[in-house]
Design an enzyme around this catalytic site. Sequence first.
Site, mmCIF file in Angstrom:
data_model
loop_
_atom_site.group_PDB
_atom_site.id
_atom_site.type_symbol
_atom_site.label_atom_id
_atom_site.label_comp_id
_atom_site.label_asym_id
_atom_site.label_seq_id
_atom_site.Cartn_x
_atom_site.Cartn_y
_atom_site.Cartn_z
ATOM 1 N N TRP A 102 0.812 -1.219 0.000
ATOM 2 C CA TRP A 102 0.000 0.000 0.000
ATOM 3 C C TRP A 102 0.842 1.263 0.000
ATOM 4 O O TRP A 102 0.499 2.245 -0.668
ATOM 5 C CB TRP A 102 -1.030 -0.005 1.133
ATOM 6 C CG TRP A 102 -2.145 -0.943 0.817
ATOM 7 C CD1 TRP A 102 -2.517 -2.054 1.537
ATOM 8 C CD2 TRP A 102 -3.020 -0.905 -0.326
ATOM 9 N NE1 TRP A 102 -3.560 -2.690 0.909
ATOM 10 C CE2 TRP A 102 -3.891 -2.013 -0.232
ATOM 11 C CE3 TRP A 102 -3.163 -0.057 -1.416
ATOM 12 C CZ2 TRP A 102 -4.881 -2.286 -1.178
ATOM 13 C CZ3 TRP A 102 -4.140 -0.318 -2.368
ATOM 14 C CH2 TRP A 102 -4.984 -1.426 -2.237
ATOM 15 N N ASP A 172 -1.761 7.005 5.900
ATOM 16 C CA ASP A 172 -2.846 6.147 5.416
ATOM 17 C C ASP A 172 -3.142 5.149 6.535
ATOM 18 O O ASP A 172 -2.337 4.280 6.823
ATOM 19 C CB ASP A 172 -2.395 5.417 4.138
ATOM 20 C CG ASP A 172 -3.437 4.421 3.619
ATOM 21 O OD1 ASP A 172 -4.496 4.254 4.259
ATOM 22 O OD2 ASP A 172 -3.174 3.797 2.556
ATOM 23 N N LYS A 196 -12.695 -1.122 5.833
ATOM 24 C CA LYS A 196 -11.920 -2.087 6.601
ATOM 25 C C LYS A 196 -12.436 -2.136 8.042
ATOM 26 O O LYS A 196 -12.793 -3.182 8.547
ATOM 27 C CB LYS A 196 -10.430 -1.726 6.603
ATOM 28 C CG LYS A 196 -9.842 -1.414 5.234
ATOM 29 C CD LYS A 196 -9.719 -2.644 4.363
ATOM 30 C CE LYS A 196 -9.432 -2.340 2.894
ATOM 31 N NZ LYS A 196 -8.227 -1.589 2.616
HETATM 32 C C1 LIG Z 1 -7.631 -1.156 1.295
HETATM 33 C C2 LIG Z 1 -6.528 -0.186 1.387
HETATM 34 C C3 LIG Z 1 -6.328 0.779 0.398
HETATM 35 C C4 LIG Z 1 -7.197 0.884 -0.835
HETATM 36 O O1 LIG Z 1 -8.432 1.386 -0.549
HETATM 37 P P1 LIG Z 1 -9.536 1.681 -1.681
HETATM 38 O O2 LIG Z 1 -10.754 1.914 -0.892
HETATM 39 O O3 LIG Z 1 -9.615 0.469 -2.559
HETATM 40 O O4 LIG Z 1 -9.116 2.868 -2.436
HETATM 41 C C5 LIG Z 1 -5.280 1.676 0.573
HETATM 42 N N1 LIG Z 1 -4.485 1.624 1.650
HETATM 43 C C6 LIG Z 1 -4.651 0.699 2.615
HETATM 44 C C7 LIG Z 1 -3.745 0.689 3.794
HETATM 45 C C8 LIG Z 1 -5.674 -0.237 2.511
HETATM 46 O O5 LIG Z 1 -5.849 -1.156 3.474
#
Ligand SMILES: *Cc1c(COP(=O)(O)O)cnc(C)c1O
Length: 360
Positions: A102, A172, A196
């Site tokens: 990521w 993030d 999530k």
């Molecule tokens: C799932 C995830 C993403 C991607 O998220 P989207 O909703 O598909 O844009 C980005 N960063 C992390 C840490 C994630 O777990």
Amino acid sequence: MTRVFNFSAGPAALPEPVLRQAADEMLDWRGSGVSVMEMSHRGKEFMSIHAQAQALLRELLDIPPNYKTLFMQGGAIAENAIVPMNMLRGKASADYIDTGEWSRRSIEEAARYGRVNVAATSKDSGYTTIPPREAWQLDTEAAYVHICTNETIGGVQYHFTPKVGDVPLVADMSSEILSRPVDVSKYGLIYGGAQKNIGPAGLTIVIVREDLIGHALPCTPSAFDYAVVAAHDSMFNTPPTYAIYIAGLVFQWLKDQGGLAAMARRNEAKARLLYDFLDASTFFSSRVERSSRSLMNVPFHLKDPSLDEAFLKGAQARGLVQLKGHRIVGGMRASIYNAMPLEGVQALVDWMREFEAQHG
Ligand SMILES: *Cc1c(COP(=O)(O)O)cnc(C)c1O
């Protein structure tokens, strides 16, 4: 009706009481005669849902008054572009810490808008660690320092908040937000997709310090300019109303559970149960360095990968689903977000023990 223990990495399990309340309120939200999905986002009913969700999020994370909470769309992947568009602020480059899939995706996207300096990477370890802060080669002139606090695929997590001087720290937190208390004042910006650990896909949460807002690149779409979104209270365009409503119910549920400190204790107990079993096993193993292990996403491997299918099939039969690992890492992955009860992790460990006794 049978509910299973859902170990999906995302979209992930939601707390059952939240789903029940949403079901109860589906046709007629509190006497309004309509579903939340059918409401005008400018009507007083939805405005109250929106305001309540905002207030609960601020309360749960103890967000200081000089931060805006924005409800956006596009997920963390869109935010990977929106962040540099808004946060470069006329500076030449930004620092990124590369800890897995990521953060790699964030780096790739940011490079379209400015120069990216990869200030540290754990690539050599196969992304099984967080590089120690002492090893980071930070640039004091950087626009910001970007980290991914929990790598959902690799299963590594920060268990410290890095000190980065006066440069804003951007994180993030998609796969860990609201799993533990966070000192928001240590960050310039925090973002995360909801699917999530919060609610349905479609909602992206951005928490940003006010003085960093208002410097977007001229090409930034209005709907992605933090200044525009903030000025319109996250209602510049039609917000993802139903996702915001469910997120609000999850926030209330978290508060009812005792807040984020209580959730952190629960999440630690769940993760400990699984990691202790993995460490004692000669058949299953975790490849992540101990000090960087994620409390949310636990990848693990069987000694003999030819038994993977049999393990998954038996798990499925016991109501333990979505355990197949991400193709990049292989093996298994158990995502044990806030909504996963301890009993779910216990049921998984019981099955692992049984499987090991049969095949170990
Ligand atoms: C799932 C995830 C993403 C991607 O998220 P989207 O909703 O598909 O844009 C980005 N960063 C992390 C840490 C994630 O777990």
